[in-house]
Design a protein around this motif. Structure first.
Motif, PDB file in Angstrom:
ATOM      1  N   ILE A 223       0.872  -1.182   0.000  1.00  0.00           N
ATOM      2  CA  ILE A 223       0.000   0.000   0.000  1.00  0.00           C
ATOM      3  C   ILE A 223       0.906   1.227   0.000  1.00  0.00           C
ATOM      4  O   ILE A 223       1.830   1.324   0.812  1.00  0.00           O
ATOM      5  N   LYS A 224       0.636   2.142  -0.914  1.00  0.00           N
ATOM      6  CA  LYS A 224       1.600   3.221  -1.172  1.00  0.00           C
ATOM      7  C   LYS A 224       1.231   4.550  -0.532  1.00  0.00           C
ATOM      8  O   LYS A 224       1.985   5.513  -0.616  1.00  0.00           O
ATOM      9  N   ARG A 225       0.036   4.625   0.030  1.00  0.00           N
ATOM     10  CA  ARG A 225      -0.369   5.929   0.549  1.00  0.00           C
ATOM     11  C   ARG A 225      -1.250   5.756   1.780  1.00  0.00           C
ATOM     12  O   ARG A 225      -2.136   4.907   1.802  1.00  0.00           O
ATOM     13  N   ILE A 226      -0.983   6.596   2.795  1.00  0.00           N
ATOM     14  CA  ILE A 226      -1.769   6.571   4.037  1.00  0.00           C
ATOM     15  C   ILE A 226      -2.321   7.976   4.277  1.00  0.00           C
ATOM     16  O   ILE A 226      -1.568   8.956   4.173  1.00  0.00           O
ATOM     17  N   SER A 227      -3.594   8.070   4.587  1.00  0.00           N
ATOM     18  CA  SER A 227      -4.172   9.382   4.906  1.00  0.00           C
ATOM     19  C   SER A 227      -4.620   9.389   6.363  1.00  0.00           C
ATOM     20  O   SER A 227      -4.789   8.337   6.982  1.00  0.00           O
ATOM     21  N   LEU A 228      -4.813  10.567   6.894  1.00  0.00           N
ATOM     22  CA  LEU A 228      -5.413  10.702   8.225  1.00  0.00           C
ATOM     23  C   LEU A 228      -5.916  12.121   8.426  1.00  0.00           C
ATOM     24  O   LEU A 228      -5.519  13.040   7.708  1.00  0.00           O
TER      25      LEU A 228
ATOM     26  N   GLY B 297      -2.368  15.528  17.914  1.00  0.00           N
ATOM     27  CA  GLY B 297      -1.663  14.484  17.174  1.00  0.00           C
ATOM     28  C   GLY B 297      -0.767  14.993  16.068  1.00  0.00           C
ATOM     29  O   GLY B 297       0.147  14.289  15.634  1.00  0.00           O
ATOM     30  N   LYS B 298      -0.995  16.223  15.610  1.00  0.00           N
ATOM     31  CA  LYS B 298      -0.309  16.698  14.408  1.00  0.00           C
ATOM     32  C   LYS B 298       1.220  16.637  14.477  1.00  0.00           C
ATOM     33  O   LYS B 298       1.858  16.186  13.512  1.00  0.00           O
ATOM     34  N   PRO B 299       1.845  17.067  15.601  1.00  0.00           N
ATOM     35  CA  PRO B 299       3.324  17.019  15.633  1.00  0.00           C
ATOM     36  C   PRO B 299       3.870  15.608  15.403  1.00  0.00           C
ATOM     37  O   PRO B 299       4.891  15.441  14.717  1.00  0.00           O
ATOM     38  N   LEU B 300       3.202  14.599  15.934  1.00  0.00           N
ATOM     39  CA  LEU B 300       3.643  13.222  15.716  1.00  0.00           C
ATOM     40  C   LEU B 300       3.630  12.888  14.223  1.00  0.00           C
ATOM     41  O   LEU B 300       4.603  12.368  13.681  1.00  0.00           O
ATOM     42  N   TYR B 301       2.517  13.206  13.555  1.00  0.00           N
ATOM     43  CA  TYR B 301       2.399  12.844  12.139  1.00  0.00           C
ATOM     44  C   TYR B 301       3.360  13.659  11.279  1.00  0.00           C
ATOM     45  O   TYR B 301       3.942  13.141  10.325  1.00  0.00           O
ATOM     46  N   ASP B 302       3.551  14.920  11.633  1.00  0.00           N
ATOM     47  CA  ASP B 302       4.542  15.727  10.919  1.00  0.00           C
ATOM     48  C   ASP B 302       5.909  15.052  11.003  1.00  0.00           C
ATOM     49  O   ASP B 302       6.631  14.949  10.018  1.00  0.00           O
ATOM     50  N   SER B 303       6.255  14.584  12.214  1.00  0.00           N
ATOM     51  CA  SER B 303       7.600  14.021  12.416  1.00  0.00           C
ATOM     52  C   SER B 303       7.761  12.691  11.685  1.00  0.00           C
ATOM     53  O   SER B 303       8.877  12.275  11.392  1.00  0.00           O
ATOM     54  N   LEU B 304       6.648  12.041  11.363  1.00  0.00           N
ATOM     55  CA  LEU B 304       6.717  10.774  10.618  1.00  0.00           C
ATOM     56  C   LEU B 304       6.686  11.004   9.111  1.00  0.00           C
ATOM     57  O   LEU B 304       6.733  10.054   8.342  1.00  0.00           O
ATOM     58  N   GLY B 305       6.581  12.276   8.688  1.00  0.00           N
ATOM     59  CA  GLY B 305       6.653  12.574   7.255  1.00  0.00           C
ATOM     60  C   GLY B 305       5.316  12.822   6.582  1.00  0.00           C
ATOM     61  O   GLY B 305       5.260  13.017   5.369  1.00  0.00           O
ATOM     62  N   PHE B 306       4.220  12.816   7.346  1.00  0.00           N
ATOM     63  CA  PHE B 306       2.921  13.126   6.734  1.00  0.00           C
ATOM     64  C   PHE B 306       2.933  14.579   6.250  1.00  0.00           C
ATOM     65  O   PHE B 306       3.507  15.450   6.900  1.00  0.00           O
TER      66      PHE B 306
END
Lengths: 157, 161
Positions: free
Chosen positions: B130-135, B141-150
């Motif tokens: 699977i090539k793409r993940i959305s949320l 939660g945003k800082p976590l997802y930013d740090s993971l490359g979202f």
């Protein structure tokens, strides 16, 4: 709409045109950094069985506008059961995509007609949310119909 | 046991009551943080619908969830839904994943538990091609997802109410 234009639901026989228009849409939206032709061909090819299967199972609905008997514009909805939330426990979301109008038929409101049709359809089906990814060219149309920027995040793997 | 050693495992049908309860808590906290009312009837309806949804989708494999336990109790969870998506240049396969219902009990926050769950979900997607993940991220939660490359998107939406 001028008389020679006909808005109708797309059928299985239209799938090849939807796939070709989808490819052109991606080409238009990526002019600055074009994708290789093989990649675009792969998407066009993958689109045909995808659209055929989901037209049949009811999760895909598409509309076309014909001008002088030829398809001049199209747009597609993908309808998904979605994660229950407190406002809408049994929820479905529709994704609008594959919006494309042949260059010679632009600026006469064909895209708008298709989006309005899709919105009407969602209302009759009790679908409460429509999402889409807007190109810079499409954004003013969607804004004028009430679409708002969302804060979705995405990670490409 | 250090928080980084708390065991993480895939959730099964027996965990659905906890997944449902944590989803309710997540929605309650988000609504309170936005100054919105929490309506008990709405929450109850969501719980019932989500329990059915999770049972059906864990069974058909379109949903995966992970939990982290401390002293034998679930303290954090997260879920992934694989759904249809138009074939596109990133992925012509016609599917994508959504990461959702990420929740950690307040007393277990700031220990990296949600990060471990998100990373596990990302690994799962990679393994499945699977090539793409959305949320949709909450402010918390945003800082976590930013740090993971979202990354932000050009998504728009229309609410028909």
């Amino acid at each position: 709409m001028p008389e020679e234009l006909l808005l109708r639901e797309a059928k299985e026989a239209d799938v090849a045109v939807l796939a070709r228009f989808g490819r052109r849409m991606i080409e238009d939206a990526s002019k600055d950094q074009p994708y290789p032709q093989e990649k675009l061909a792969a998407i066009e090819e993958a689109y045909v069985p995808f659209a055929r299967a989901h037209l049949q199972d009811g999760s895909l609905k598409a509309w076309v506008i014909e001008a002088q008997g030829q398809i001049a514009a199209c747009g597609t909805l993908l309808i998904l059961p979605y994660i229950p939330n407190p406002i809408e426990p049994t929820r479905r979301t529709a994704r609008l995509f594959g919006m494309y109008t042949l260059p010679e038929h632009r600026r006469i409101g064909l895209g708008r007609r298709i989006v309005e049709q899709a919105i009407e359809y969602c209302k009759t089906q009790g679908i409460k949310r429509i999402v889409l990814t807007a190109s810079p060219m499409g954004r003013p149309l969607y804004e004028s119909l009430g679409f708002e920027t969302s804060k979705e995040l995405k990670l490409n793997l | 046991m250090k928080p980084e050693e708390y065991p993480i495992r895939e959730a099964g049908e027996a965990d659905i009551p906890v997944l449902v309860q944590f989803r309710r808590r997540m929605h309650e906290e988000i609504r309170l943080s936005r100054g919105l009312p929490v309506v008990p009837e709405e929450m109850a309806a969501m719980e019932e619908a989500y329990a059915r949804f999770a049972r059906a989708r864990l069974a058909d494999g379109t949903m995966k969830a992970w939990v982290i336990e401390a002293q034998g109790q679930i303290v954090a969870c997260g879920a992934l839904l694989v759904h249809l998506y138009p074939p596109n240049p990133i992925d012509p396969s016609g599917r994508m994943a959504r990461l959702y219902s990420m929740y950690t009990l307040p007393e277990y926050r700031r220990k990296g538990l949600a990060r471990r769950i998100a990373k596990r979900a990302i690994e799962h997607c990679k393994a499945q091609g699977i090539k793409r993940i959305s949320l949709g991220a909450s402010t918390a939660g945003k800082p976590l997802y930013d740090s993971l490359g979202f990354q932000p998107t050009s998504e728009m939406r229309l609410e028909l109410r």
